[in-house]
Write a protein that holds these residues in place. Structure first.
Motif, mmCIF file in Angstrom:
data_model
loop_
_atom_site.group_PDB
_atom_site.id
_atom_site.type_symbol
_atom_site.label_atom_id
_atom_site.label_comp_id
_atom_site.label_asym_id
_atom_site.label_seq_id
_atom_site.Cartn_x
_atom_site.Cartn_y
_atom_site.Cartn_z
ATOM 1 N N ASN A 68 7.627 6.999 -5.347
ATOM 2 C CA ASN A 68 7.873 7.425 -6.774
ATOM 3 C C ASN A 68 6.950 6.341 -7.488
ATOM 4 O O ASN A 68 6.803 6.684 -8.705
ATOM 5 C CB ASN A 68 9.335 7.196 -6.950
ATOM 6 C CG ASN A 68 10.126 8.397 -6.501
ATOM 7 O OD1 ASN A 68 9.492 9.358 -6.530
ATOM 8 N ND2 ASN A 68 11.235 8.369 -6.542
ATOM 9 N N ALA A 69 6.882 5.133 -7.177
ATOM 10 C CA ALA A 69 6.192 4.074 -7.937
ATOM 11 C C ALA A 69 4.726 4.592 -7.973
ATOM 12 O O ALA A 69 4.021 3.672 -8.700
ATOM 13 C CB ALA A 69 6.216 2.706 -7.173
ATOM 14 N N GLY A 70 4.147 5.430 -7.323
ATOM 15 C CA GLY A 70 2.808 5.810 -7.225
ATOM 16 C C GLY A 70 1.965 5.823 -5.951
ATOM 17 O O GLY A 70 0.660 6.136 -6.149
ATOM 18 N N SER A 95 4.800 -1.581 5.235
ATOM 19 C CA SER A 95 5.901 -2.706 4.866
ATOM 20 C C SER A 95 7.361 -2.616 5.969
ATOM 21 O O SER A 95 7.164 -1.633 6.563
ATOM 22 C CB SER A 95 6.911 -2.030 3.611
ATOM 23 O OG SER A 95 7.979 -2.789 3.210
ATOM 24 N N ALA A 96 7.828 -3.617 6.331
ATOM 25 C CA ALA A 96 8.831 -3.893 6.950
ATOM 26 C C ALA A 96 9.997 -2.892 6.473
ATOM 27 O O ALA A 96 11.053 -2.804 7.302
ATOM 28 C CB ALA A 96 9.045 -5.293 7.248
ATOM 29 N N LEU A 97 10.288 -2.676 5.122
ATOM 30 C CA LEU A 97 11.154 -1.955 4.515
ATOM 31 C C LEU A 97 11.103 -0.667 4.784
ATOM 32 O O LEU A 97 10.097 0.138 4.095
ATOM 33 C CB LEU A 97 11.163 -2.331 3.072
ATOM 34 C CG LEU A 97 11.478 -3.758 2.700
ATOM 35 C CD1 LEU A 97 11.254 -3.970 1.000
ATOM 36 C CD2 LEU A 97 12.743 -4.304 3.048
ATOM 37 N N GLY A 98 11.492 0.222 5.750
ATOM 38 C CA GLY A 98 11.177 1.425 6.272
ATOM 39 C C GLY A 98 12.302 2.502 6.076
ATOM 40 O O GLY A 98 12.112 3.574 6.645
ATOM 41 N N THR A 99 13.290 2.171 5.491
ATOM 42 C CA THR A 99 14.247 3.288 5.393
ATOM 43 C C THR A 99 13.950 4.066 4.268
ATOM 44 O O THR A 99 12.987 4.047 3.844
ATOM 45 C CB THR A 99 15.741 2.469 4.688
ATOM 46 O OG1 THR A 99 15.555 2.366 3.492
ATOM 47 C CG2 THR A 99 15.979 1.368 5.609
ATOM 48 N N ALA A 100 14.673 5.307 4.436
ATOM 49 C CA ALA A 100 14.414 6.501 3.878
ATOM 50 C C ALA A 100 14.219 6.165 2.224
ATOM 51 O O ALA A 100 13.348 6.509 1.262
ATOM 52 C CB ALA A 100 15.276 7.805 3.739
ATOM 53 N N PRO A 101 15.309 5.527 1.736
ATOM 54 C CA PRO A 101 15.104 4.980 0.168
ATOM 55 C C PRO A 101 14.000 4.049 -0.376
ATOM 56 O O PRO A 101 13.719 4.293 -1.270
ATOM 57 C CB PRO A 101 16.580 4.045 0.004
ATOM 58 C CG PRO A 101 17.473 5.054 1.037
ATOM 59 C CD PRO A 101 16.540 5.329 2.099
ATOM 60 N N ARG A 124 2.670 -0.705 -9.604
ATOM 61 C CA ARG A 124 3.048 -0.036 -11.081
ATOM 62 C C ARG A 124 1.841 -0.560 -11.961
ATOM 63 O O ARG A 124 1.482 -0.039 -12.973
ATOM 64 C CB ARG A 124 4.341 -0.380 -11.351
ATOM 65 C CG ARG A 124 5.496 0.249 -10.488
ATOM 66 C CD ARG A 124 6.886 -0.226 -11.272
ATOM 67 N NE ARG A 124 7.981 0.719 -10.558
ATOM 68 C CZ ARG A 124 8.848 -0.080 -9.679
ATOM 69 N NH1 ARG A 124 8.775 -1.367 -9.454
ATOM 70 N NH2 ARG A 124 9.608 0.668 -9.024
ATOM 71 N N GLY A 125 1.482 -1.959 -11.561
ATOM 72 C CA GLY A 125 0.362 -2.308 -12.378
ATOM 73 C C GLY A 125 -1.021 -1.700 -12.513
ATOM 74 O O GLY A 125 -1.572 -1.577 -13.513
ATOM 75 N N LEU A 126 -1.144 -1.281 -11.317
ATOM 76 C CA LEU A 126 -2.448 -0.561 -11.138
ATOM 77 C C LEU A 126 -2.332 0.884 -11.731
ATOM 78 O O LEU A 126 -3.227 1.198 -12.523
ATOM 79 C CB LEU A 126 -2.831 -0.483 -9.704
ATOM 80 C CG LEU A 126 -3.212 -1.650 -8.930
ATOM 81 C CD1 LEU A 126 -3.337 -1.260 -7.267
ATOM 82 C CD2 LEU A 126 -4.275 -2.412 -9.404
ATOM 83 N N ARG A 127 -1.239 1.287 -11.570
ATOM 84 C CA ARG A 127 -1.033 2.953 -11.922
ATOM 85 C C ARG A 127 -1.132 3.031 -13.535
ATOM 86 O O ARG A 127 -1.422 3.798 -14.088
ATOM 87 C CB ARG A 127 -0.017 3.550 -11.422
ATOM 88 C CG ARG A 127 0.030 3.680 -9.759
ATOM 89 C CD ARG A 127 -1.113 4.657 -9.564
ATOM 90 N NE ARG A 127 -1.526 5.100 -8.372
ATOM 91 C CZ ARG A 127 -2.337 4.803 -7.383
ATOM 92 N NH1 ARG A 127 -3.264 4.074 -7.897
ATOM 93 N NH2 ARG A 127 -2.186 5.337 -6.226
#
Length: 222
Positions: free
Chosen positions: A96-98, A83-89, A68-71
């Protein structure tokens, strides 16, 4: 020989970061590492990269905060979240963050490399470049690449002024025209001279020629 692409890898796991660096270098990239989000954000804002591989679980500033800081500061470099966070959400949050792409850990090496190539290929085909004596301007990222290989990121107004002059190199622009086309929101006509000075200071006095009594044109084209 074509210029090697630069990739920023933001990953706090030293073993994984080293592996990613080795893989990307072997695939033809120059790789810079950032081990926390604060360093990743700083490098992404002050240097030019062709792609970013970004972990979400970074210390200091998390991956989505870096993104978000870059965008929010106008950086359009394509970003792959790894990322290890790989669920659909999780993937939806990242996109959505860019981010342009999202790959869950553990990952296939060939797939990672293919996705990085695809990101850079799409960005290269989508973003126009404008040439001027001594270099070229990547309009989308506001990045100038000089003949020496040195890169420099311009401000929005610097890039807009250089783009206008470079697209119409034979034309002499009056201050009034430049005010209208580049600095429409400015109250002081002197802003034109100020930004001409900025560009000359960065790229040399011959970049922009003063046509006495008329205005400015791109230098080195007559």
């Amino acid at each position: 020989m074509s210029e090697r692409r630069r990739v920023l890898v933001a990953e706090d796991d030293s073993r994984l970061a080293g592996m990613l660096e080795t893989l990307l270098v072997s695939d033809g990239y120059d790789v810079e590492l950032a081990r926390d989000g604060q360093r990743a954000l700083h490098r992404g804002l002050t240097e030019s990269f062709d792609a970013v591989v970004l972990d979400r679980g970074l210390p200091a500033v998390d991956g989505l905060g870096v993104l978000r800081g870059l965008r929010s500061n106008g950086v359009t470099t394509p970003i792959l979240i790894l990322s290890a966070l790989g669920t659909a959400p999780d993937r939806v949050d990242g996109l959505n963050a860019g981010a342009e792409d999202y790959l869950a850990k553990p990952f296939d090496i060939d797939e990672l490399l293919a996705r990085v190539r695809a990101l850079i290929r799409r960005a290269s085909s989508d973003v126009p470049t404008v040439r001027f004596p001594g270099g070229q301007l990547d309009v989308g990222s506001r990045t100038v690449t000089l003949g020496t290989g040195e890169r420099m990121v311009l401000s929005d107004r610097e890039a807009s002024l250089l783009e206008l002059l470079a697209r119409r190199p034979e034309q002499v622009f009056s201050r009034a025209v430049l005010l209208d086309e580049v600095f429409a929101d400015a109250d002081d006509p002197g802003v034109v001279d100020t930004y001409v000075h900025h560009l000359r200071k960065k790229f040399g006095r011959t970049l922009i020629e003063t046509v006495r009594g008329v205005g400015y044109r791109l230098g080195g084209v007559g």
